[in-house]
Design a protein around this motif. Structure first.
Motif, PDB file in Angstrom:
ATOM      1  N   VAL A 218      33.448  43.325  43.277  1.00 35.67           N
ATOM      2  CA  VAL A 218      33.650  42.223  42.317  1.00 35.67           C
ATOM      3  C   VAL A 218      34.924  42.447  41.507  1.00 35.67           C
ATOM      4  O   VAL A 218      35.684  41.509  41.247  1.00 35.67           O
ATOM      5  CB  VAL A 218      32.423  42.095  41.394  1.00 35.67           C
ATOM      6  N   HIS A 219      35.164  43.701  41.119  1.00 31.10           N
ATOM      7  CA  HIS A 219      36.384  44.022  40.379  1.00 31.10           C
ATOM      8  C   HIS A 219      37.616  43.722  41.218  1.00 31.10           C
ATOM      9  O   HIS A 219      38.612  43.152  40.721  1.00 31.10           O
ATOM     10  CB  HIS A 219      36.366  45.492  39.946  1.00 31.10           C
ATOM     11  N   ASP A 220      37.604  44.108  42.484  1.00 30.68           N
ATOM     12  CA  ASP A 220      38.734  43.849  43.364  1.00 30.68           C
ATOM     13  C   ASP A 220      38.991  42.335  43.503  1.00 30.68           C
ATOM     14  O   ASP A 220      40.145  41.882  43.479  1.00 30.68           O
ATOM     15  CB  ASP A 220      38.488  44.460  44.746  1.00 30.68           C
ATOM     16  N   MET A 221      37.916  41.569  43.646  1.00 37.95           N
ATOM     17  CA  MET A 221      38.074  40.125  43.774  1.00 37.95           C
ATOM     18  C   MET A 221      38.595  39.499  42.483  1.00 37.95           C
ATOM     19  O   MET A 221      39.423  38.585  42.503  1.00 37.95           O
ATOM     20  CB  MET A 221      36.744  39.483  44.190  1.00 37.95           C
ATOM     21  N   PHE A 222      38.102  40.017  41.363  1.00 39.46           N
ATOM     22  CA  PHE A 222      38.567  39.509  40.074  1.00 39.46           C
ATOM     23  C   PHE A 222      40.063  39.778  39.890  1.00 39.46           C
ATOM     24  O   PHE A 222      40.823  38.893  39.466  1.00 39.46           O
ATOM     25  CB  PHE A 222      37.768  40.151  38.939  1.00 39.46           C
ATOM     26  N   MET A 223      40.499  40.997  40.216  1.00 38.52           N
ATOM     27  CA  MET A 223      41.910  41.351  40.089  1.00 38.52           C
ATOM     28  C   MET A 223      42.759  40.540  41.069  1.00 38.52           C
ATOM     29  O   MET A 223      43.892  40.146  40.751  1.00 38.52           O
ATOM     30  CB  MET A 223      42.094  42.850  40.332  1.00 38.52           C
ATOM     31  N   ALA A 224      42.221  40.282  42.249  1.00 33.45           N
ATOM     32  CA  ALA A 224      42.946  39.468  43.220  1.00 33.45           C
ATOM     33  C   ALA A 224      43.128  38.042  42.699  1.00 33.45           C
ATOM     34  O   ALA A 224      44.185  37.420  42.878  1.00 33.45           O
ATOM     35  CB  ALA A 224      42.210  39.457  44.552  1.00 33.45           C
ATOM     36  N   GLU A 225      42.109  37.538  42.030  1.00 32.21           N
ATOM     37  CA  GLU A 225      42.208  36.184  41.475  1.00 32.21           C
ATOM     38  C   GLU A 225      43.234  36.139  40.349  1.00 32.21           C
ATOM     39  O   GLU A 225      44.020  35.186  40.255  1.00 32.21           O
ATOM     40  CB  GLU A 225      40.846  35.741  40.964  1.00 32.21           C
ATOM     41  N   LYS A 226      43.259  37.144  39.500  1.00 31.80           N
ATOM     42  CA  LYS A 226      44.255  37.191  38.430  1.00 31.80           C
ATOM     43  C   LYS A 226      45.660  37.305  39.004  1.00 31.80           C
ATOM     44  O   LYS A 226      46.595  36.666  38.506  1.00 31.80           O
ATOM     45  CB  LYS A 226      43.963  38.378  37.503  1.00 31.80           C
ATOM     46  N   SER A 227      45.792  38.133  40.035  1.00 31.04           N
ATOM     47  CA  SER A 227      47.094  38.277  40.681  1.00 31.04           C
ATOM     48  C   SER A 227      47.549  36.958  41.295  1.00 31.04           C
ATOM     49  O   SER A 227      48.728  36.584  41.228  1.00 31.04           O
ATOM     50  CB  SER A 227      47.021  39.357  41.757  1.00 31.04           C
ATOM     51  N   LYS A 228      46.607  36.228  41.880  1.00 32.03           N
ATOM     52  CA  LYS A 228      46.928  34.931  42.470  1.00 32.03           C
ATOM     53  C   LYS A 228      47.395  33.950  41.405  1.00 32.03           C
ATOM     54  O   LYS A 228      48.338  33.169  41.612  1.00 32.03           O
ATOM     55  CB  LYS A 228      45.700  34.409  43.214  1.00 32.03           C
TER      56      LYS A 228
END
Length: 208
Positions: free
Chosen positions: A137-147
């Motif tokens: 979930v953390h990885d997906m959250f960071m990926a969304e912020k990066s996007k």
């Protein structure tokens, strides 16, 4: 009475005075004609340059409009690409969480047994699954912020590019002042020629 020579001299003087006046008038006419001809050429060149500048400006406007569409479409395409990359990351994260849940269930059989060891194994499996899920979930959250940051960067660049294109056609061409009409020379006064002729006649008779 004056003699023939005096009369001839007087007539010759009149002729010279008139010829000089006509030559002066012809010289003025020639120079004025040359000035007007040059003024006409300057006007034609001015109008031609203005027409070419206006045509180029219209062409630049059409090109700017096309470039604006290209910039906007490029931004949209980049956003779509960012969305696709994020979807892939979310899909991988979902698969990993499903795998962690299946692994937990596979180890869950220990919980059906009795005793402290069985309870400890079941709790450990659930705890590990929780750690993995939090990580995914953390990885997906960071990926969304990066996007989101990438999208903002793409939008800002598109806005600057759009502004730069607009600046190129923001102002219509200024053609400057039209050529100024030349000052024409005044023709020599006929009075001067008349006085000269009269003086020639008087001088000729006086000599006679």
């Amino acid at each position: 009475m004056c003699g023939p020579a005096a009369a001839i001299g007087a007539v010759a003087g009149v002729g010279q005075a008139l010829a000089g006046h006509q030559a002066a008038v012809a010289g003025v006419n020639y120079r004025n004609k040359a000035k007007l001809k040059n003024f006409e050429r300057q006007n034609v060149q001015y109008l031609t340059d203005a027409m070419l500048d206006n045509a180029q400006y219209k062409q630049d406007q059409l090109q700017e409009d096309s470039e604006q569409d290209r910039i906007y479409q490029g931004m949209i395409n980049q956003w779509r690409q960012n969305d696709q990359e994020l979807d892939k990351i979310f899909a991988k994260g979902s698969f990993k969480m499903e795998a962690a849940i299946r692994e937990m269930h596979q180890n869950d059989y220990a919980g059906t047994q009795t005793g402290a060891t069985a309870a400890r194994l079941a709790a450990k499996s659930t705890k590990e699954m929780g750690f993995k899920k939090a990580e995914y979930v953390h990885d997906m959250f960071m990926a969304e912020k990066s996007k989101e940051l990438k999208d903002d960067s793409v939008r800002d660049k598109a806005q600057w590019d759009s502004w730069d294109m607009y600046e190129k056609v923001r102002y219509a061409p200024i053609h400057g002042h039209a050529p100024v009409a030349p000052l024409l020379e005044a023709k020599p006064s006929a009075a001067g020629a008349l006085f000269g002729a009269v003086g020639s006649i008087a001088g000729g008779f006086a000599d006679g």
